[in-house]
Design an enzyme around this catalytic site. Sequence first.
Site, short mmCIF file in Angstrom:
data_model
loop_
_atom_site.label_atom_id
_atom_site.label_comp_id
_atom_site.label_asym_id
_atom_site.label_seq_id
_atom_site.Cartn_x
_atom_site.Cartn_y
_atom_site.Cartn_z
N LYS A 32 -9.72 -1.89 1.81
CA LYS A 32 -9.33 -0.71 2.59
C LYS A 32 -10.08 0.54 2.12
CE LYS A 32 -6.35 -3.17 4.82
NZ LYS A 32 -6.58 -3.55 6.20
N HIS A 42 -10.92 -1.41 11.65
CA HIS A 42 -9.84 -2.31 11.23
C HIS A 42 -9.68 -3.39 12.32
CE1 HIS A 42 -5.36 -2.53 9.77
NE2 HIS A 42 -6.11 -3.45 9.22
N SER A 66 -0.93 -3.36 11.36
CA SER A 66 -0.41 -4.42 10.50
C SER A 66 0.80 -5.07 11.18
CB SER A 66 0.01 -3.83 9.15
OG SER A 66 -1.07 -3.12 8.60
N TYR A 83 -1.13 -3.74 -7.03
CA TYR A 83 -0.99 -4.44 -5.75
C TYR A 83 -2.33 -4.46 -5.00
CZ TYR A 83 -0.28 -5.28 -0.87
OH TYR A 83 -0.43 -5.78 0.39
N GLY A 84 -2.66 -5.62 -4.44
CA GLY A 84 -3.98 -5.85 -3.82
C GLY A 84 -4.51 -4.72 -2.96
N CYS A 133 0.94 -7.30 13.54
CA CYS A 133 0.83 -7.56 14.98
C CYS A 133 0.03 -8.83 15.26
CB CYS A 133 0.22 -6.36 15.70
SG CYS A 133 1.32 -4.94 15.72
N THR A 159 -4.49 -11.80 11.99
CA THR A 159 -4.99 -13.03 11.37
C THR A 159 -4.74 -14.23 12.29
OG1 THR A 159 -4.65 -12.07 9.19
CG2 THR A 159 -4.92 -14.45 9.27
N ASP A 170 -9.90 -8.92 9.48
CA ASP A 170 -9.33 -7.60 9.14
C ASP A 170 -10.30 -6.43 9.33
OD1 ASP A 170 -7.03 -6.14 8.16
OD2 ASP A 170 -8.09 -5.85 6.26
N ARG A 198 0.85 -1.18 0.00
CA ARG A 198 0.00 0.00 0.00
C ARG A 198 0.89 1.23 0.00
NH1 ARG A 198 -1.91 1.06 4.28
NH2 ARG A 198 -1.30 -0.66 5.63
N ARG A 235 1.52 -12.31 -0.37
CA ARG A 235 0.18 -12.50 0.18
C ARG A 235 -0.49 -13.78 -0.32
NH1 ARG A 235 -2.11 -8.30 3.62
NH2 ARG A 235 -0.45 -6.75 3.72
C1 OXD Z 1 -3.18 -4.08 5.95
C2 OXD Z 1 -3.79 -5.27 5.34
O1 OXD Z 1 -2.30 -3.49 5.34
O2 OXD Z 1 -4.72 -5.84 5.93
O3 OXD Z 1 -3.60 -3.71 7.05
O4 OXD Z 1 -3.38 -5.68 4.23
MN MN Z 2 -5.45 -4.77 7.60
#
Ligand code: OXD
Ligand code: MN
Length: 584
Positions: A207, A227, A249, A198-199, A251, A254, A278, A71, A370
């Site tokens: 997001k 989030h 992110s 990029y995703g 931490c 998931t 997420d 991102r 990813r």
């Molecule tokens: C982030 C994600 O960047 O979930 O927080 O990909």
């Molecule tokens: Mn995230």
Amino acid sequence: MALTNNRYVTDWVEEQIKLCRPDRVVWIDGSEEQLAGIRAEGFATGELIKLNEQLLPGCVYHRSALNDVARVEARTFICCEKQADAGPTNNWMDPNEMRALLRGIYDGCMRGRTMYVIPYSMGIVGSPFAKYGVELTDSIYVVVSMAIMTRVGTDVYDAIQGDDYIKGLHAKADLDAEKRYIVHFPQDNTIMSVNSGYGGNVLLGKKCFALRIASCLGRDEGWLAEHMLILGVENPQGEVRYVCGAFPSACGKTNLAMLIPPEVYREKGWKCWCVGDDIAWLRPGPDGRLWAVNPENGFFGVAPGTSEKTNPNALHSTMKNSIFTNVVLKPDGTVWWEGLDKNPPHGALNWKGEPWDPESGEPGAHPNSRFTAPAKNCPCISPEFDNPAGVPISAIVFGGRRAKTAPLVYQSRDWAHGVFVGSIMASEKTAAAEGKVGETRRDPMAMLPFCGYHMADYWQHWLDMEEKITHPPVICNVNWFRTDDEGRFIWPGFGDNLRVIEWVLKRAFGEADAVETPIGYVPKPEDINLEGSGVDEETLKGLISVDPELWKQEVAGIREFYAKFGDKLPRSLRDELDALEQRL
Ligand code: OXD
Ligand code: MN
């Protein structure tokens, strides 16, 4: 041919066709038949690589451009009318100026390409909580990813009322990093993303819509777009209690969302259920509790570090119908990444597509590589995942990586104090991120890159929610990352985090005691179940200790951070900070 006669959709699509000038337009209907054809086209162009059908059925591989792997916060804009409404934590440009700039970039950018029209829903189509979007894209990767991450289909068109949908225009253009823009126009419910593949920049439901735009909708409509993961914890009595967790992110969101209870818990009948990893949309229910839905339909997780040991549920989720991006591609058509196991493959290609020598010292997978996996693949997916009403939330945990300051867990005193605890969230940088190791990044509610309006107004919105929630969840802060003098983690983390969550949920139901400290309530050491954890009670006492000297420094850091928000800082947050200082 257009798959809807809603003029608010067809007129807008026509306009974008005139702007981008694709050779061909394909309206996505969500059918497996059409998606199979699109994947086949991706294999032919090289945009996708088919993986081993026996070992990874239905799975594909994709590489993003070398300059396009994450991102881009510096190129992400909130273009509301007034700069003051975007606040000091967002980039802003005048919406008309931005539109003109973008028009130049999009002009003719799809010549020779196909534009795909993707109707998608965030949430269960037709449910009162669902919100709809249409994303236009010239990327096959985006089409197949959106089909995993969201609910795609023509039924979305039937559900859209008039112009009540989010318009998203994505174009790869030249992948020019200098002309890469991820832009949100909250007043027009529009997202424009260009020059990235990029995703996180291009799967516009995630997001861009479900956090940035949705946070604005939540402010206007009286709910919260957060989030956060959503986890169901089933106790031996068969009762399931739900907790939401916000962590920056890297931490372990998931991992916590797919937690496997420690053996001593499993033996007694404890189970954990993943509702989301997420994003959570939270609304006050008619019963005065806060109810959460996960608006997504899949997981877009970081691959490195995911293993049979750290997160078997995530790994199993990726075993079919998934997409792998920027990982190592093995000669047998399977994949590998750092941390998967101790056997890096020979004869494989790295994330750049080059022959890779595992002894070279260079990682084979990009650190931000990813997997994109359907939620229904997850072995511990909650039976409530598809419940349009969502799940009632008993607790919210905030957290970050703190080596010393934050204890393993502490509970806020009340809602306003809980909002304060979320607003001061911080995480210390690891070697994996930019910046100095150990430097603290304040990331309020883990929303720093995702709040679609002024952060101080967002805090006020959180404070105002109190009135609507007569049975509020408890709000706690957790920190799995305290280290000893040698820098080693003291708490085992992963499945053992359930021991802490158990206490948090007991607090929510008035079933556990606590000790008051200047920062909030911490557990009595005997109230955390340590059986089988390898942690003794002395160590636990250290983990939940609060050092007033460190917290005085923390107060100074918070004051400096709050100063950015000037007069907009809600009065009650300033009062909370003063009160904390007093108590210290
Ligand atoms: C982030 C994600 O960047 O979930 O927080 O990909
Ligand atoms: Mn995230």
